[in-house]
Write a protein that holds these residues in place. Sequence first.
Motif, PDB file in Angstrom:
ATOM      1  N   LYS A  44       0.829  -1.202   0.000  1.00  0.00           N
ATOM      2  CA  LYS A  44       0.000   0.000   0.000  1.00  0.00           C
ATOM      3  C   LYS A  44       0.869   1.259   0.000  1.00  0.00           C
ATOM      4  CE  LYS A  44      -4.050  -1.953   2.314  1.00  0.00           C
ATOM      5  NZ  LYS A  44      -4.923  -1.888   3.505  1.00  0.00           N
ATOM      6  N   GLN A  45       1.951   1.223   0.779  1.00  0.00           N
ATOM      7  CA  GLN A  45       2.847   2.373   0.807  1.00  0.00           C
ATOM      8  C   GLN A  45       3.516   2.560  -0.550  1.00  0.00           C
ATOM      9  OE1 GLN A  45       3.189   4.486   3.435  1.00  0.00           O
ATOM     10  NE2 GLN A  45       4.406   5.759   2.030  1.00  0.00           N
ATOM     11  N   GLY A  46       3.877   1.436  -1.205  1.00  0.00           N
ATOM     12  CA  GLY A  46       4.471   1.536  -2.539  1.00  0.00           C
ATOM     13  C   GLY A  46       3.498   2.111  -3.546  1.00  0.00           C
ATOM     14  N   ILE A  47       2.230   1.693  -3.470  1.00  0.00           N
ATOM     15  CA  ILE A  47       1.214   2.244  -4.372  1.00  0.00           C
ATOM     16  C   ILE A  47       1.044   3.736  -4.130  1.00  0.00           C
ATOM     17  CG2 ILE A  47      -1.234   2.183  -4.947  1.00  0.00           C
ATOM     18  CD1 ILE A  47      -1.192  -0.808  -4.365  1.00  0.00           C
ATOM     19  N   ALA A  48       1.038   4.122  -2.843  1.00  0.00           N
ATOM     20  CA  ALA A  48       0.889   5.540  -2.521  1.00  0.00           C
ATOM     21  C   ALA A  48       2.064   6.343  -3.052  1.00  0.00           C
ATOM     22  CB  ALA A  48       0.747   5.714  -1.009  1.00  0.00           C
ATOM     23  N   ASP A  49       3.292   5.818  -2.901  1.00  0.00           N
ATOM     24  CA  ASP A  49       4.470   6.533  -3.408  1.00  0.00           C
ATOM     25  C   ASP A  49       4.431   6.625  -4.936  1.00  0.00           C
ATOM     26  OD1 ASP A  49       5.302   6.740  -0.804  1.00  0.00           O
ATOM     27  OD2 ASP A  49       6.673   5.028  -0.913  1.00  0.00           O
ATOM     28  N   LEU A  50       4.060   5.521  -5.589  1.00  0.00           N
ATOM     29  CA  LEU A  50       4.002   5.521  -7.058  1.00  0.00           C
ATOM     30  C   LEU A  50       2.936   6.491  -7.552  1.00  0.00           C
ATOM     31  CD1 LEU A  50       4.314   2.432  -9.287  1.00  0.00           C
ATOM     32  CD2 LEU A  50       2.447   4.008  -9.718  1.00  0.00           C
ATOM     33  N   THR A  51       1.792   6.492  -6.885  1.00  0.00           N
ATOM     34  CA  THR A  51       0.723   7.422  -7.284  1.00  0.00           C
ATOM     35  C   THR A  51       1.158   8.864  -7.080  1.00  0.00           C
ATOM     36  OG1 THR A  51      -0.926   5.755  -6.637  1.00  0.00           O
ATOM     37  CG2 THR A  51      -1.689   8.027  -6.907  1.00  0.00           C
TER      38      THR A  51
END
Length: 281
Positions: A44-51
């Motif tokens: 989830k943190q990776g998705i947030a950073d990518l977004t």
Amino acid sequence: MGILSRMSYVIRSKVNTVLNRSEDPRETLDYSYEQMRDRLQDVKQGIADLTTQKKRLEMQKRRLEENVEKHNEQAREAVAQDRDDLARQALEKKKTKMSQIEQLEDQIADLQNKQEKLVEQKNELQSRIEQFRTKKETMKAQYEASEASVRVSEAMTGAGDEMEDVSRAIERAEEDTEEMEARSEAMDELQDTGAFDDALSDKDSIDRELDAGRTNSEVEAELETLKGEMGKGTATEGSEDDTEAEMDVDVEERDAEADVEEELESNEIDEELEEIRDEQR
């Protein structure tokens, strides 16, 4: 296999055995569940950073698009003023910005694809975590039920360590109780046989035999007296008359003895009085 390799293998085997004995399946399941949740949080943190990165590129693209529109207006105005040189510069800048926009679009599209893949992975991982959580709780419940069953079985059969201690304690208590009962019976037996009296008395065996004979004689005499009293109702009248006659004789004898005593006392008094008179003469 060398000595060091064998020692390392033995040590690992011992450590593995100790770990297996100390391992609690419930704790292992909970730990695995927490690890999966941590992994999900990382995704989830990776998705947030990518977004966030994608949004940053999109903002940069919008600024470039605004610059492209500005350069278009500059070129039109320059042409209107017959400033082809300025119009050419504006168009060159526009082309450079358009190239940058194309690069940003490629990067944004790539990030979008990665984001979609991460979202799919996140959803799949979350679904697995939910399944694992359900299975974990089921396995924990089964383990606790089995553990409770084992404890009950051990308690019923006395196979557990604590029940063995309790059983030994009960056995010791029973042995102590039996010993105390035996000692109590022994003390009673010694008391009945007179062993304690022998130890505390200074009489020898002959004295004790004589005492026992006197006691038996007294008991027999008292028994005969009781028998005589119980037989009064069946006694003959002649025996009653004899008894009364004997009683009368006893009374007469006591009266005669009293008269003799009174006469002796009177004579003694007269003699003492005569002595006093002689002294006064």
